[in-house]
Design a protein around this motif. Structure first.
Motif, PDB file in Angstrom:
ATOM      1  N   TYR A 285       0.875  -1.172   0.000  1.00 59.30           N
ATOM      2  CA  TYR A 285       0.000   0.000   0.000  1.00 59.30           C
ATOM      3  C   TYR A 285       0.906   1.214   0.000  1.00 59.30           C
ATOM      4  O   TYR A 285       1.613   1.478   0.968  1.00 59.30           O
ATOM      5  CB  TYR A 285      -0.910  -0.008   1.225  1.00 59.30           C
ATOM      6  CG  TYR A 285      -1.828   1.187   1.282  1.00 59.30           C
ATOM      7  CD1 TYR A 285      -2.844   1.351   0.348  1.00 59.30           C
ATOM      8  CD2 TYR A 285      -1.675   2.167   2.256  1.00 59.30           C
ATOM      9  CE1 TYR A 285      -3.678   2.447   0.387  1.00 59.30           C
ATOM     10  CE2 TYR A 285      -2.519   3.271   2.302  1.00 59.30           C
ATOM     11  CZ  TYR A 285      -3.511   3.403   1.368  1.00 59.30           C
ATOM     12  OH  TYR A 285      -4.349   4.506   1.400  1.00 59.30           O
TER      13      TYR A 285
ATOM     14  N   CYS B 200      -2.288   2.076  -5.988  1.00 58.46           N
ATOM     15  CA  CYS B 200      -3.706   2.153  -6.399  1.00 58.46           C
ATOM     16  C   CYS B 200      -4.541   1.071  -5.724  1.00 58.46           C
ATOM     17  O   CYS B 200      -5.455   0.488  -6.314  1.00 58.46           O
ATOM     18  CB  CYS B 200      -3.854   2.069  -7.917  1.00 58.46           C
ATOM     19  SG  CYS B 200      -3.091   3.439  -8.792  1.00 58.46           S
ATOM     20  N   THR B 201      -4.179   0.774  -4.467  1.00 59.91           N
ATOM     21  CA  THR B 201      -4.901  -0.203  -3.666  1.00 59.91           C
ATOM     22  C   THR B 201      -5.443   0.478  -2.414  1.00 59.91           C
ATOM     23  O   THR B 201      -5.240   1.672  -2.207  1.00 59.91           O
ATOM     24  CB  THR B 201      -3.987  -1.372  -3.269  1.00 59.91           C
ATOM     25  OG1 THR B 201      -2.822  -0.844  -2.620  1.00 59.91           O
ATOM     26  CG2 THR B 201      -3.561  -2.167  -4.502  1.00 59.91           C
ATOM     27  N   SER B 202      -6.113  -0.301  -1.576  1.00 61.79           N
ATOM     28  CA  SER B 202      -6.658   0.216  -0.335  1.00 61.79           C
ATOM     29  C   SER B 202      -6.091  -0.572   0.840  1.00 61.79           C
ATOM     30  O   SER B 202      -5.851  -1.776   0.719  1.00 61.79           O
ATOM     31  CB  SER B 202      -8.189   0.100  -0.330  1.00 61.79           C
ATOM     32  OG  SER B 202      -8.727   0.482   0.917  1.00 61.79           O
TER      33      SER B 202
ATOM     34  N   SER C 138      -8.604   4.272  -2.236  1.00 65.40           N
ATOM     35  CA  SER C 138      -7.181   4.387  -2.569  1.00 65.40           C
ATOM     36  C   SER C 138      -6.680   5.825  -2.399  1.00 65.40           C
ATOM     37  O   SER C 138      -6.064   6.404  -3.293  1.00 65.40           O
ATOM     38  CB  SER C 138      -6.952   3.903  -4.014  1.00 65.40           C
ATOM     39  OG  SER C 138      -5.586   3.686  -4.260  1.00 65.40           O
TER      40      SER C 138
ATOM     41  N   SER D  83      -2.948   7.028  -3.108  1.00 68.91           N
ATOM     42  CA  SER D  83      -2.637   7.099  -4.541  1.00 68.91           C
ATOM     43  C   SER D  83      -3.341   8.280  -5.196  1.00 68.91           C
ATOM     44  O   SER D  83      -2.791   8.922  -6.099  1.00 68.91           O
ATOM     45  CB  SER D  83      -3.042   5.794  -5.240  1.00 68.91           C
ATOM     46  OG  SER D  83      -2.257   4.713  -4.791  1.00 68.91           O
TER      47      SER D  83
END
Length: 235
Positions: free
Chosen positions: A116, A121-123, A157, A160
């Motif tokens: 992360y 671009c993740t959570s 996200s 990001s």
């Protein structure tokens, strides 16, 4: 309920609005209100002008709120069902200055080893950990650098989204991050460390517990300093 208020006694003037927001049938989309602290809403009302352009990650009452106050708002949503709900609200109110985008996430091929970070671009939240939000995060790429007077980050996200937004905010513009007290957003704090930060901690519409919304002034990057505001101030 009163225990929440005792945490933020300086929010006395917001109590009637807070109580009203907790009544049955009231929620941010219906009330055309951003789901941020009341102090942050006060700041937004003072800052926003009819000739401004706003980009927001995460839609809802804030979309209608912005569309009433600025020349143009671009909003991106990841949830298709909620996108249809908000689309109907925009259409029913004949808001023609809103560009509303749907960018669904993709399921990642594997979750093991995912990081992360500003580039991921993740959570960090369990519910969305296995999803790739690159299309959602990258929605702002279609606009030239320096396009927006405000970028509001209140969706998925978020770290990001902050990283992708920095060049899109006009010099002298602002970036808003909701729930900014969450430790998972620390990589985003670091990206913004050289800009002046203003924290609005307090009561939140349709929410029992207080939390924090923060804004950063993206000027010429003076030494980093965080300012905790007990009362919303015109900045």
């Amino acid at each position: 309920m009163w225990s929440s208020y005792r945490k933020v006694p300086s929010d006395t003037r917001y109590l009637p609005f807070w109580f009203h927001s907790l009544l049955p049938g009231h929620f941010p989309l219906r009330d055309e209100r951003p789901w941020v602290t009341f102090k942050a809403i006060t700041w937004l009302k003072r800052y926003l002008k009819p000739d401004m352009q706003v980009f927001e990650y995460g839609s809802g009452g804030s979309t209608l709120f912005f569309a009433r106050r600025v020349g143009r708002v671009v909003s991106v949503e990841h949830d298709e069902e909620y996108y249809r709900v908000v689309s109907k609200a925009i259409e029913s109110k004949a808001l023609r200055n809103c560009q509303y985008l749907l960018r669904r996430p993709k399921v990642l091929a594997r979750e093991v080893g995912l990081g992360y970070s500003p580039r991921s671009c993740t959570s960090f939240m369990e519910r969305w950990k296995a999803l790739d939000f690159s299309g959602y995060v990258g929605a702002i790429d279609d606009f030239p650098d320096g396009s927006f007077d405000l970028v509001a980050v209140d969706g998925r996200s978020r770290v990001s989204c902050i990283a992708r937004s920095l060049s899109k905010v006009k010099r002298g513009g602002w970036l808003l991050l909701d729930n900014s007290e969450r430790e998972g957003y620390e990589p985003g704090w670091r990206l913004l460390a050289n800009y002046r930060r203003y924290d609005f901690y307090g009561l939140v519409p349709s929410n029992l517990d207080p939390y924090q919304t923060s804004v950063w002034h993206l000027d010429d990057a003076p030494p980093a300093r965080a300012i905790l505001l007990d009362r919303a101030a015109a900045v």
